[in-house]
Design an enzyme around this catalytic site. Structure first.
Site, PDB file in Angstrom:
ATOM      1  CB  THR A  71      -0.934   0.013   1.225  1.00 16.42           C
ATOM      2  OG1 THR A  71      -1.708  -1.179   1.236  1.00 16.42           O
ATOM      3  CG2 THR A  71      -1.874   1.203   1.202  1.00 16.42           C
ATOM      4  CE1 TYR A 128       0.262  -9.658   3.189  1.00 19.10           C
ATOM      5  CE2 TYR A 128       1.919  -8.080   2.483  1.00 19.10           C
ATOM      6  CZ  TYR A 128       0.625  -8.540   2.460  1.00 19.10           C
ATOM      7  OH  TYR A 128      -0.316  -7.885   1.713  1.00 19.10           O
ATOM      8  CE  LYS A 163      -1.250  -7.413   5.284  1.00 19.96           C
ATOM      9  NZ  LYS A 163      -0.674  -6.245   4.559  1.00 19.96           N
ATOM     10  CB  VAL A 167      -2.209  -5.717   8.398  1.00 19.01           C
ATOM     11  CG1 VAL A 167      -1.311  -4.684   7.719  1.00 19.01           C
ATOM     12  CG2 VAL A 167      -1.469  -6.404   9.541  1.00 19.01           C
TER      13      VAL A 167
END
EC number: 4.3.3.7
Length: 297
Positions: free
Chosen positions: A47, A134, A162, A203
């Site tokens: 992001t 992640y 995540k 998240v």
């Protein structure tokens, strides 16, 4: 405050000026908004366009957020395909006041289970901070193997995952491989389902534009109230992902006056957003929900 204690981490956008240079004042302002909401901040993730940033820009981002006098926990994204560069990046970041690292499954190469274990193990050992692994196969091209969690579950720096596969079944399989590791949803719309399956938090992308409301959304989901929120939040989060992330988020942040420009690094462009009214409507829906259910209670 540990990774686990922070129930909502905002995967922060990286504000840019019209000419594409960093806008560090806007960045600091966004961190303050997350601080006011009680959220942690992840910088230079997908992001935050971390892979589109040059090394010097990334260094400026870390320096800027670490020098703020804030109690907001700061996590830094670590991702790519050049292993030595990731180690060097971790070593650089550890010179500053950061709290954790997000370690992404290696990109493009599609390593097998043993390769993934080796990748994560050496990064964990390079770090003197707690780390969140992640799993995001839609971006990396490969799914994190359960063997990774099984083999590394006892590493002192591995404290959380995540999970962004979009699959509750995969999430449950991972939990079986590392029962003592904390799991966070990496998908805003999946949180009600992951919360029922025992995750620790979120998240988030949407908390860029709705930091206070998303904080409450996470609290409600972790309290078992996710199903009643699902229709609204699914509708509004879908709008934030109607174009590649973080395009809609930046466009809406600019519309709200929170950043000076919606500039993105190529190959992303704000021109992908053809109907701004959809973003404005989602913003109004969330604002109304927050006002009716939180502020006016």
């Amino acid at each position: 405050m540990s990774i686990i204690d922070t129930k909502l981490w905002t995967a922060l956008v990286t504000p840019l000026q019209e000419n594409g240079d960093l806008h560090l004042d806007d960045l600091r302002s966004l961190v303050r908004k997350q601080e006011e909401a009680g959220n942690g901040v992840l910088v230079l993730g997908s992001t935050g366009e971390g892979l589109a940033m040059g090394l010097e820009d990334k260094k400026q981002v870390v320096q800027a957020v670490s020098e703020l006098d804030t109690e907001t926990p700061i996590m830094v994204g670590v991702g790519g395909f050049n292993h030595q560069k990731q180690v060097e990046w971790i070593e650089f970041c550890q010179q500053y006041d950061v709290d954790a690292f997000l370690l992404v499954t290696p990109l493009y190469a599609k390593p097998g289970p043993k390769g993934q274990v080796e990748w994560f193990k050496t990064l964990l050992e390079a770090s003197d901070k707690p780390c969140m692994l992640y799993n995001v196969p839609s971006r990396t091209g490969v799914k994190m193997e359960p063997l990774v969690l099984k083999e590394l579950a006892d590493h002192p720096n591995f404290v959380a995952v995540k999970e962004a596969s979009g699959s509750v079944e995969d999430y449950q399989n991972y939990r079986k491989s590392a029962k003592d590791i904390a799991f966070f949803s990496g998908d805003d719309g999946m949180l009600p389902f992951f919360a029922m399956a025992g995750c620790e938090g979120l998240v988030s992308v949407v908390s860029n534009v709705w930091p206070q409301a998303t904080h409450r959304y996470v609290e409600w989901c972790l309290d078992g109230r996710g199903p009643e929120l699902l229709p609204l939040w699914q509708e509004c989060s879908d709008v934030l992902f109607s174009s590649p992330n973080p395009i809609p988020a930046k466009v809406l942040l600019k519309e709200k006056g929170w950043i000076s420009a919606a500039t993105l690094r190529p190959p992303l462009t704000g021109d992908e957003v053809e109907d701004l009214s959809l973003l404005k409507n989602a913003d109004n829906l969330i604002e109304n929900w927050y006002n009716e259910n939180i502020l006016n209670k």
